[in-house]
Design a protein around this motif. Structure first.
Motif, PDB file in Angstrom:
ATOM      1  N   ALA A 147       0.862  -1.181   0.000  1.00 48.40           N
ATOM      2  CA  ALA A 147       0.000   0.000   0.000  1.00 48.40           C
ATOM      3  C   ALA A 147       0.896   1.228   0.000  1.00 48.40           C
ATOM      4  N   VAL A 148       0.644   2.128  -0.936  1.00 44.67           N
ATOM      5  CA  VAL A 148       1.410   3.363  -1.050  1.00 44.67           C
ATOM      6  C   VAL A 148       0.462   4.524  -0.769  1.00 44.67           C
ATOM      7  N   ASN A 149       0.791   5.329   0.238  1.00 45.10           N
ATOM      8  CA  ASN A 149      -0.086   6.428   0.633  1.00 45.10           C
ATOM      9  C   ASN A 149      -0.194   7.478  -0.470  1.00 45.10           C
ATOM     10  N   ARG A 150      -1.392   8.047  -0.559  1.00 40.62           N
ATOM     11  CA  ARG A 150      -1.674   9.094  -1.531  1.00 40.62           C
ATOM     12  C   ARG A 150      -2.330  10.264  -0.790  1.00 40.62           C
ATOM     13  N   PHE A 151      -2.439  11.412  -1.455  1.00 39.64           N
ATOM     14  CA  PHE A 151      -3.112  12.549  -0.847  1.00 39.64           C
ATOM     15  C   PHE A 151      -4.559  12.207  -0.505  1.00 39.64           C
ATOM     16  N   TYR A 152      -5.143  12.979   0.414  1.00 40.36           N
ATOM     17  CA  TYR A 152      -6.545  12.867   0.806  1.00 40.36           C
ATOM     18  C   TYR A 152      -6.851  11.528   1.470  1.00 40.36           C
ATOM     19  N   ASN A 153      -5.876  11.006   2.235  1.00 40.13           N
ATOM     20  CA  ASN A 153      -6.051   9.777   3.023  1.00 40.13           C
ATOM     21  C   ASN A 153      -6.416   8.569   2.171  1.00 40.13           C
ATOM     22  N   LYS A 154      -5.934   8.553   0.954  1.00 43.73           N
ATOM     23  CA  LYS A 154      -6.133   7.396   0.084  1.00 43.73           C
ATOM     24  C   LYS A 154      -4.833   6.603  -0.041  1.00 43.73           C
ATOM     25  N   SER A 155      -4.954   5.373  -0.518  1.00 45.93           N
ATOM     26  CA  SER A 155      -3.786   4.523  -0.751  1.00 45.93           C
ATOM     27  C   SER A 155      -3.947   3.792  -2.069  1.00 45.93           C
ATOM     28  N   ASP A 156      -2.819   3.503  -2.697  1.00 49.84           N
ATOM     29  CA  ASP A 156      -2.803   2.666  -3.887  1.00 49.84           C
ATOM     30  C   ASP A 156      -2.218   1.315  -3.519  1.00 49.84           C
ATOM     31  N   TYR A 157      -2.850   0.236  -4.005  1.00 50.06           N
ATOM     32  CA  TYR A 157      -2.442  -1.122  -3.686  1.00 50.06           C
ATOM     33  C   TYR A 157      -1.776  -1.725  -4.929  1.00 50.06           C
ATOM     34  N   ILE A 158      -0.477  -1.945  -4.815  1.00 50.86           N
ATOM     35  CA  ILE A 158       0.335  -2.293  -5.982  1.00 50.86           C
ATOM     36  C   ILE A 158       0.902  -3.706  -5.831  1.00 50.86           C
ATOM     37  N   PRO A 159       0.542  -4.636  -6.730  1.00 54.67           N
ATOM     38  CA  PRO A 159       1.163  -5.972  -6.706  1.00 54.67           C
ATOM     39  C   PRO A 159       2.570  -5.908  -7.292  1.00 54.67           C
ATOM     40  N   CYS A 160       3.488  -6.585  -6.631  1.00 49.46           N
ATOM     41  CA  CYS A 160       4.891  -6.593  -7.047  1.00 49.46           C
ATOM     42  C   CYS A 160       5.403  -8.031  -7.039  1.00 49.46           C
ATOM     43  N   ILE A 161       6.465  -8.255  -7.783  1.00 50.97           N
ATOM     44  CA  ILE A 161       7.063  -9.584  -7.829  1.00 50.97           C
ATOM     45  C   ILE A 161       8.574  -9.452  -7.671  1.00 50.97           C
ATOM     46  N   ALA A 162       9.118 -10.236  -6.747  1.00 51.26           N
ATOM     47  CA  ALA A 162      10.558 -10.224  -6.465  1.00 51.26           C
ATOM     48  C   ALA A 162      11.157 -11.550  -6.900  1.00 51.26           C
ATOM     49  N   TRP A 163      12.432 -11.499  -7.304  1.00 50.95           N
ATOM     50  CA  TRP A 163      13.119 -12.673  -7.826  1.00 50.95           C
ATOM     51  C   TRP A 163      14.406 -12.917  -7.039  1.00 50.95           C
ATOM     52  N   GLY A 164      14.833 -14.188  -6.989  1.00 54.40           N
ATOM     53  CA  GLY A 164      16.144 -14.522  -6.460  1.00 54.40           C
ATOM     54  C   GLY A 164      16.370 -14.036  -5.046  1.00 54.40           C
ATOM     55  N   ILE A 165      17.464 -13.291  -4.846  1.00 56.26           N
ATOM     56  CA  ILE A 165      17.825 -12.838  -3.508  1.00 56.26           C
ATOM     57  C   ILE A 165      16.788 -11.885  -2.925  1.00 56.26           C
ATOM     58  N   ASN A 166      16.140 -11.094  -3.792  1.00 57.97           N
ATOM     59  CA  ASN A 166      15.057 -10.229  -3.306  1.00 57.97           C
ATOM     60  C   ASN A 166      13.862 -11.052  -2.829  1.00 57.97           C
ATOM     61  N   ALA A 167      13.583 -12.152  -3.501  1.00 56.54           N
ATOM     62  CA  ALA A 167      12.492 -13.037  -3.087  1.00 56.54           C
ATOM     63  C   ALA A 167      12.800 -13.677  -1.735  1.00 56.54           C
ATOM     64  N   GLN A 168      14.048 -14.082  -1.535  1.00 55.46           N
ATOM     65  CA  GLN A 168      14.445 -14.642  -0.252  1.00 55.46           C
ATOM     66  C   GLN A 168      14.294 -13.622   0.868  1.00 55.46           C
TER      67      GLN A 168
END
Length: 216
Positions: A147-168
């Motif tokens: 969740a990434v905060n936005r103005f006016y007390n809103k949030s954006d929900y962003i799916p992400c994918i990590a690989w390799g060492i970041n996934a660990q």
């Protein structure tokens, strides 16, 4: 690069910069406080030979002087936004780049090889426990929702994918952890099985993570 763009921005927890080709005519999305907003699609090359097709939402103020047409080369900066889809058609979560600026590029500018055409910076919080898995070729993957905060007390929900060492690294993080991500927006086609005889072709959008670190 993304760091200098981040430092100069006044909305610095969610920053996107894209260089790409417009694929179709703008289509009306909605109207808010008397201002019309349009959807366009941007074809953005990867460092490999593949392309990503990324939805863009843009206000009429930005395109009043120069109406984008298929084949135009443009640079767009903005934020990655999410909206709930209540129509029952398509994905439940709509993801789009909300354009803050658009710059038209010449063919020579567009072909510059030292420009990363697809960059995103996010500073947000884990919404749920990451899902860790491995592919048949033993490649490690963690699926992340932030969740990434936005103005006016809103949030954006962003799916992400990590690989390799970041996934660990991501697999053991707890809900609510503040994380900072650099990466790119990618589109991915897949088939959803409707019944024994029918499938539906769909497109998923997510952030492919290049670097992942804890926030402060």
């Amino acid at each position: 690069m993304i760091n200098s763009f981040r430092e100069s921005s006044n909305y610095n927890n969610n920053i996107v910069t894209l260089h790409g080709t417009v694929t179709g005519e703008p289509e009306i999305s909605h109207e808010l406080y008397g201002e019309k907003y349009y959807n366009i699609e941007l074809k953005v090359r990867r460092l490999s030979s593949r392309k990503d097709y990324i939805p863009i939402t843009i206000s009429e103020k930005l395109i009043r002087a120069f109406w984008p047409v298929p084949g135009d080369f443009v640079k767009i900066t903005g934020q990655y936004r999410s909206y709930n889809n209540y129509t029952g058609v398509g994905n439940k979560l709509i993801l789009t780049v909300f354009a803050k600026s658009i710059k038209y590029l010449s063919k020579e500018q567009f072909d510059e090889t030292d420009i990363n055409p697809n960059q995103i910076y996010l500073n947000g919080y884990l919404c749920k426990k990451p899902t860790y898995r491995t592919t048949p070729s033993n490649r490690e993957i963690s699926d992340i929702l932030i969740a990434v905060n936005r103005f006016y007390n809103k949030s954006d929900y962003i799916p992400c994918i990590a690989w390799g060492i970041n996934a660990q690294f991501a697999k053991d993080l707890e809900v609510g952890t503040n994380i900072i991500i650099n990466g790119r927006i990618q589109s991915r086609e897949y088939q959803k099985k409707l019944n024994e005889f029918e499938t539906l072709n769909k497109t998923a959008y997510e952030v492919s993570i290049t670097t992942l670190e804890l926030g402060t």
